[in-house]
Design a protein around this motif. Structure first.
Motif, PDB file in Angstrom:
ATOM      1  N   MET A 114       6.154 -54.281 -33.921  1.00 38.72           N
ATOM      2  CA  MET A 114       4.970 -54.029 -33.094  1.00 38.72           C
ATOM      3  C   MET A 114       4.659 -52.547 -32.971  1.00 38.72           C
ATOM      4  O   MET A 114       3.561 -52.172 -32.523  1.00 38.72           O
ATOM      5  CB  MET A 114       5.167 -54.656 -31.717  1.00 38.72           C
ATOM      6  CG  MET A 114       6.293 -54.070 -30.892  1.00 38.72           C
ATOM      7  SD  MET A 114       6.549 -54.961 -29.328  1.00 38.72           S
ATOM      8  CE  MET A 114       7.048 -56.571 -29.929  1.00 38.72           C
ATOM      9  N   ASN A 115       5.601 -51.665 -33.380  1.00 44.49           N
ATOM     10  CA  ASN A 115       5.325 -50.226 -33.394  1.00 44.49           C
ATOM     11  C   ASN A 115       4.390 -49.837 -34.531  1.00 44.49           C
ATOM     12  O   ASN A 115       3.818 -48.751 -34.519  1.00 44.49           O
ATOM     13  CB  ASN A 115       6.622 -49.436 -33.520  1.00 44.49           C
ATOM     14  CG  ASN A 115       7.518 -49.599 -32.292  1.00 44.49           C
ATOM     15  OD1 ASN A 115       7.012 -49.813 -31.188  1.00 44.49           O
ATOM     16  ND2 ASN A 115       8.812 -49.493 -32.473  1.00 44.49           N
ATOM     17  N   CYS A 116       4.269 -50.731 -35.502  1.00 49.33           N
ATOM     18  CA  CYS A 116       3.360 -50.474 -36.631  1.00 49.33           C
ATOM     19  C   CYS A 116       1.951 -50.871 -36.189  1.00 49.33           C
ATOM     20  O   CYS A 116       1.395 -51.900 -36.615  1.00 49.33           O
ATOM     21  CB  CYS A 116       3.797 -51.245 -37.865  1.00 49.33           C
ATOM     22  SG  CYS A 116       5.473 -50.879 -38.421  1.00 49.33           S
ATOM     23  N   SER A 117       1.392 -50.062 -35.348  1.00 49.45           N
ATOM     24  CA  SER A 117       0.143 -50.410 -34.667  1.00 49.45           C
ATOM     25  C   SER A 117      -1.055 -50.495 -35.594  1.00 49.45           C
ATOM     26  O   SER A 117      -2.086 -51.059 -35.229  1.00 49.45           O
ATOM     27  CB  SER A 117      -0.140 -49.399 -33.556  1.00 49.45           C
ATOM     28  OG  SER A 117      -0.203 -48.090 -34.088  1.00 49.45           O
ATOM     29  N   LYS A 118      -0.955 -49.910 -36.783  1.00 45.09           N
ATOM     30  CA  LYS A 118      -2.074 -49.948 -37.724  1.00 45.09           C
ATOM     31  C   LYS A 118      -2.014 -51.161 -38.664  1.00 45.09           C
ATOM     32  O   LYS A 118      -2.851 -51.293 -39.561  1.00 45.09           O
ATOM     33  CB  LYS A 118      -2.088 -48.665 -38.550  1.00 45.09           C
ATOM     34  CG  LYS A 118      -2.336 -47.415 -37.718  1.00 45.09           C
ATOM     35  CD  LYS A 118      -2.405 -46.174 -38.599  1.00 45.09           C
ATOM     36  CE  LYS A 118      -2.666 -44.919 -37.756  1.00 45.09           C
ATOM     37  NZ  LYS A 118      -2.729 -43.688 -38.585  1.00 45.09           N
ATOM     38  N   GLU A 147       4.903 -45.608 -39.418  1.00 45.11           N
ATOM     39  CA  GLU A 147       3.825 -45.674 -38.433  1.00 45.11           C
ATOM     40  C   GLU A 147       2.455 -45.908 -39.048  1.00 45.11           C
ATOM     41  O   GLU A 147       1.537 -46.360 -38.367  1.00 45.11           O
ATOM     42  CB  GLU A 147       3.817 -44.383 -37.609  1.00 45.11           C
ATOM     43  CG  GLU A 147       5.086 -44.176 -36.781  1.00 45.11           C
ATOM     44  CD  GLU A 147       5.058 -42.867 -36.017  1.00 45.11           C
ATOM     45  OE1 GLU A 147       4.105 -42.073 -36.253  1.00 45.11           O
ATOM     46  OE2 GLU A 147       5.966 -42.643 -35.195  1.00 45.11           O
ATOM     47  N   SER A 150      10.114 -50.019 -38.548  1.00 43.13           N
ATOM     48  CA  SER A 150       9.286 -49.534 -37.429  1.00 43.13           C
ATOM     49  C   SER A 150       8.973 -48.050 -37.543  1.00 43.13           C
ATOM     50  O   SER A 150       8.061 -47.547 -36.870  1.00 43.13           O
ATOM     51  CB  SER A 150       9.990 -49.811 -36.097  1.00 43.13           C
ATOM     52  OG  SER A 150      11.240 -49.116 -36.038  1.00 43.13           O
ATOM     53  N   SER A 206       0.098 -56.958 -29.513  1.00 39.74           N
ATOM     54  CA  SER A 206      -0.281 -55.537 -29.455  1.00 39.74           C
ATOM     55  C   SER A 206      -0.844 -55.045 -30.780  1.00 39.74           C
ATOM     56  O   SER A 206      -1.434 -53.950 -30.836  1.00 39.74           O
ATOM     57  CB  SER A 206       0.940 -54.688 -29.063  1.00 39.74           C
ATOM     58  OG  SER A 206       1.975 -54.821 -30.025  1.00 39.74           O
ATOM     59  N   LEU A 207      -0.654 -55.815 -31.833  1.00 43.14           N
ATOM     60  CA  LEU A 207      -1.167 -55.425 -33.148  1.00 43.14           C
ATOM     61  C   LEU A 207      -2.630 -55.855 -33.254  1.00 43.14           C
ATOM     62  O   LEU A 207      -2.990 -56.781 -33.976  1.00 43.14           O
ATOM     63  CB  LEU A 207      -0.319 -56.058 -34.254  1.00 43.14           C
ATOM     64  CG  LEU A 207       1.183 -55.726 -34.240  1.00 43.14           C
ATOM     65  CD1 LEU A 207       1.914 -56.448 -35.366  1.00 43.14           C
ATOM     66  CD2 LEU A 207       1.397 -54.218 -34.357  1.00 43.14           C
ATOM     67  N   ARG A 208      -3.473 -55.165 -32.512  1.00 41.73           N
ATOM     68  CA  ARG A 208      -4.869 -55.583 -32.387  1.00 41.73           C
ATOM     69  C   ARG A 208      -5.690 -55.414 -33.655  1.00 41.73           C
ATOM     70  O   ARG A 208      -6.808 -55.910 -33.745  1.00 41.73           O
ATOM     71  CB  ARG A 208      -5.526 -54.801 -31.248  1.00 41.73           C
ATOM     72  CG  ARG A 208      -4.921 -55.082 -29.869  1.00 41.73           C
ATOM     73  CD  ARG A 208      -5.016 -56.565 -29.524  1.00 41.73           C
ATOM     74  NE  ARG A 208      -4.449 -56.893 -28.221  1.00 41.73           N
ATOM     75  CZ  ARG A 208      -5.142 -56.901 -27.094  1.00 41.73           C
ATOM     76  NH1 ARG A 208      -6.417 -56.616 -27.107  1.00 41.73           N
ATOM     77  NH2 ARG A 208      -4.545 -57.201 -25.957  1.00 41.73           N
ATOM     78  N   SER A 209      -5.105 -54.730 -34.650  1.00 43.17           N
ATOM     79  CA  SER A 209      -5.847 -54.527 -35.900  1.00 43.17           C
ATOM     80  C   SER A 209      -5.581 -55.633 -36.927  1.00 43.17           C
ATOM     81  O   SER A 209      -6.171 -55.636 -38.005  1.00 43.17           O
ATOM     82  CB  SER A 209      -5.479 -53.173 -36.524  1.00 43.17           C
ATOM     83  OG  SER A 209      -5.839 -52.110 -35.671  1.00 43.17           O
TER      84      SER A 209
END
Length: 857
Positions: free
Chosen positions: A118-122, A97, A94, A142-145
């Motif tokens: 889920m902290n890996c947002s990219k 980033e 996590s 939350s991982l919208r990418s």
């Protein structure tokens, strides 16, 4: 002025510091990511040392499998595909980033998916397929990418993830082959408008396919296989015009294939096997020119195959087995396509067998068993050297197999069974060196079995039964070290069983029944340590049953309807029962084994277990025979008295001869060319009986003079007693008494040469069954003398004769009892023998030690 140097020094220091920071901007973050990756490494097992370059002194951008951003130097990808990594994924991940790709498919990683991911947002690509991960998949909405999410082929549990509908950027979604709770396909999947690949196979899904899925206009692959999806086959699927692959097999779909399916012009692979679909295939499917695979096996389809399939240019796989298709198969099927595999088994196709299936010479699997194809097999298959499995069994095919078809260099199975093929097996079969199974049973193949069968060193199953093969069994078959099943029954094979068969140590079942095989059962059969089932029934086998068979762990044995002789080993009798040995009239069983049988298998003579019983089953079933009992009894008593009177003279005469006297004293009672050397050259293998006065052998005379029974008398008192017997039997002339041809005396050795009569039906048992019925008894008695005045006396005497031929010697009356019964002629004083011989009857039976004259042979 004094402050200037200080300010200057401070300024210079600040500049140097700023320059240092500007030169190495990410040093702090690198230390964090390095530590995160080293923690990640510490939780994994790495047998291939693919993480060997991951060291604290190195920059993470130098680590194998790591990709960094060229500007920021931050880690953007971790990629290890099929590198045998195991262990768990560390939560330290996590800290990365900037991570965009976590690609770890086809390893052995276990444990849970860390929530911190889920902290890996990219993150754009998450591929953990083919691992051993467990637990509930955390909410990753939350991982919208995310563009690729593949967590298939793991052991994730819990409810099927419904939050995936929020990942609207997804291009590929794979959640199949996990262990979810039973549930339905969420409607929200219809939100994934960019989706091109959907893999939800084996996900414990039920219910109907939601209509929202058919709004995914960019979808190319739809795989919902191995679930419990129900309802009609969806017509709306035709809206997915970009589909190239439809996998709906192993579900509970019903209904017909809609004609609209023909609108999917890009469709390449279509599989709806193992459902409950029915009806005809739409003609329009034949226009799907891009099709490479079409599979619909195990349904209820009917009708004919659309003719358009014969014009396809790219078809490589076609499987429609276990349906109700009928009619003729498209004549040009396979003519223009690189066909690799076809399975149309278990339908009702008729007409000529398609001839172009191997036109491209790439066909490896041809399975068309269980149809109604007729006619001959096309010569075109002689050039189909690519075939690995060739099965056209259970049809109505005729004619000869093309010569080249026997030579299949890469074939593992050739199955032509249950047809009407004729002709011979070509010696070219030797070229089918990979062959594992050769199955030709239930045809009309003929000719001799080629010795080249012995070249098939990989052969495990050889089924040639129920044909017209003739000649001998090639001994070369003994070279087949991998053979496990050999079936040659119901042919016209002759000659002996090759002893080389014993070299086939892996054979489990061996069946040579219903041929004309002769000779002895080879002792080498007992070397077949894996043998479980043995059937040599309905042949012409002779000799003894090899004792070594007792050591085999057989569950089934059948040696019935042969000409075997000697003792049936008790172990085999217990194993196969009496039915396994009936029809061998010279076989016998030990007295202790008699309770096992209920048939007419005799008990072996002698107090020890003899190899062969030779008993005279002749019965005196006419009044003349009854009178002979009186005559014979009187003559034997008279002879015995004369014997006592002349004992001393006889002793002197016999003992006066020297053991080494080369001449034989031959007494001939009937005309027969006797050769003393031939008579006395007896082999133990020909032993057919043994009694209280000697052993009896079967001897086939040379020069086609037939067979005789030679009795070798024991030395001593037995010889003296038989001196009187020779005199009596040499004079008797009757059709029901065996002829005594001659006696040979030399020193202490003595032989009697009798007429040989092979054991046939159990006459005693037949007569016995007629004694209790007054109407049937007339069939036994001589009608010329059986008047009412003497009928009762004849019956009484006949019953005495039956007692004298009882199967067990110890149940027969002695001579004194016979005389008494003849005098009394009272049928109430004795009973007929019972051939069931239960324990009580054995216990209460008479004990008679003397044999009657009619059972001396």
């Amino acid at each position: 002025m004094a402050k200037t140097p200080v300010l200057s020094l401070q300024f210079i220091s600040t500049v140097i510091c700023l320059l240092s920071l500007s030169s190495f901007p990410p040093s702090l973050s690198l230390n964090v990511e390095t530590q995160a990756l080293l923690d990640f490494k510490s939780q994994l097992k790495d047998p291939l040392n693919v993480l060997g370059s991951w060291k604290e002194s190195e920059s993470p951008c130098e680590f194998s499998g790591i990709t960094c951003d060229p500007l920021s130097g931050k880690v953007t990808a971790i990629s290890f595909d099929n590198q045998s990594l195991s262990g768990v994924i560390s939560p330290s991940i996590s800290a990365l980033e900037s991570l965009m790709t976590l690609w770890l498919p086809s390893n052995a990683i276990s444990g849970k998916l860390p929530d911190g991911l889920m902290n890996c947002s990219k993150l754009k690509q998450l591929n953990l397929t083919g691992n051993k991960m467990v637990g509930v998949i955390p909410d990753l909405s939350s991982l919208r990418s995310l563009e690729i999410l593949d967590l298939s082929e793991n052991y994730f549990s819990g409810r099927f993830p419904t939050w995936v509908g929020n990942l609207t950027e997804l291009l590929a979604l794979g959640l199949g082959m996990n262990e979810y709770h039973v549930g339905e396909i969420p409607e929200s999947i219809g939100n994934l408008k960019n989706l091109t690949w959907l893999f939800l196979a084996e996900s414990y899904l039920r219910g109907e396919i939601p209509e929202s899925i058919f709004e995914l206009e960019n979808l190319q692959t739809l795989d919902l296989s191995r679930n419990k999806i129900s309802g009609q086959f969806p017509k709306s699927i035709s809206k997915l015009r970009k589909l190239t692959k439809i996998e709906l097999f192993y579900n509970n779909l019903t209904g017909e294939i809609p004609p609209e399916l023909a609108n999917l012009t890009l469709l390449q692979e279509f599989d709806v096997s193992s459902n409950q679909l029915y009806g005809k295939l739409p003609e329009g499917i034949g226009s799907l020119k891009s099709l490479t695979v079409f599979q619909g096996y195990q349904n209820n389809f009917s009708g004919e195959i659309p003719a358009g399939f014969g014009e396809m240019r790219h078809l490589i796989g076609f499987s429609l087995y276990q349906n109700n298709f009928s009619g003729e198969f498209p004549a040009n099927f396979g003519r223009f396509s690189p066909l690799y595999s076809i399975d149309i088994s278990e339908n009702q196709f008729s007409g000529s067998f398609p001839r172009f299936l191997c036109e491209s010479k790439q066909l490896q699997f041809l399975l068309a068993l269980g149809n109604r194809f007729s006619g001959e097999l096309s010569d075109s298959y002689a050039e189909c050297k690519s075939l690995r499995r060739f099965r056209v069994n259970k049809n109505n095919l005729t004619g000869k197999i093309p010569e080249g078809v026997w030579a299949m260099p890469v074939a593992s199975i050739i199955d032509f069974s249950d047809n009407d093929f004729t002709g011979e097996v070509s010696p070219k079969i030797r070229l089918s060196t990979i062959l594992n199974q050769l199955i030709l049973q239930n045809n009309r193949f003929s000719g001799q079995l080629p010795s080249e069968l012995g070249k098939l060193m990989n052969l495990e199953k050889l089924y040639l039964n129920n044909n017209n093969f003739s000649g001998v069994i090639p001994s070369d078959i003994g070279s087949l070290q991998q053979l496990s099943s050999l079936h040659l029954e119901e042919n016209s094979l002759t000659g002996s069983i090759p002893s080389d068969l014993g070299n086939c140590a892996r054979v489990v079942d061996l069946n040579l029944a219903s041929n004309s095989l002769s000779g002895r059962i080879p002792r080498t059969i007992s070397l077949m340590s894996s043998l479980n089932s043995l059937d040599f029934s309905r042949n012409k086998l002779t000799g003894l049953i090899p004792e070594g068979l007792e050591k085999l762990k057989l569950s089934s044995i059948d040696l019935s309807e042969n000409q075997l002789s000697g003792r049936v080993p008790s172990v085999l009798l217990t194993m196969g029962g009496d039915r396994a040995f009936v029809g061998n009239n010279e076989l016998c069983v030990d007295e202790s084994s008699k309770t096992i049988t209920k048939s007419g298998i005799d008990v072996c003579l002698g107090r020890q277990d003899q190899e062969k019983k030779f008993g005279d089953k002749l019965v005196l079933f006419s009044i003349i025979a009854c009178v002979l009992v009186f005559v014979l009894t009187g003559m034997l008593l008279l002879s015995y008295r004369n014997f006592k009177n002349g004992q001393a003279e006889m002793k002197n005469d016999l003992e006066g001869k020297k053991e080494g006297d080369p001449s034989w004293k031959i007494s001939s009672f009937h005309q027969l060319d006797i050769d003393s050397d031939e008579i006395c050259d007896l082999e133990e293998d020909n032993l057919i009986g043994s009694g209280g006065t000697g052993k009896v052998y079967r001897l086939d005379l040379k020069k086609n003079r037939g067979a005789v029974a030679v009795k070798k008398l024991w030395k001593g008192d037995g010889l003296k007693f038989l001196e009187a017997e020779m005199e009596i039997l040499g004079k008797i002339r009757h059709r029901n008494i065996l002829k005594l041809y001659a006696s040979l005396l030399k020193g202490g050795s003595s032989f009697l040469v009798f007429e040989y009569m092979p054991n046939g039906k159990d006459i005693v048992y037949w007569v016995l069954n007629h004694l209790n019925d007054r109407e049937n008894i007339l069939e036994v008695l001589d009608e010329e003398v059986a008047s009412e005045s003497v009928l009762e006396d004849m019956v009484k005497v006949l019953k005495i004769a039956v007692l004298c031929t009882t199967k067990l010697p110890n149940l027969r009356p002695n001579m004194r009892e016979v005389v008494k019964m003849l005098v009394d002629a009272d049928s109430s004083t004795y009973r007929s023998p019972d051939y069931s011989f239960d324990k009580n009857e054995k216990r209460n039976s008479r004990i008679c030690k003397l044999e009657t004259a009619s059972n001396t042979i």
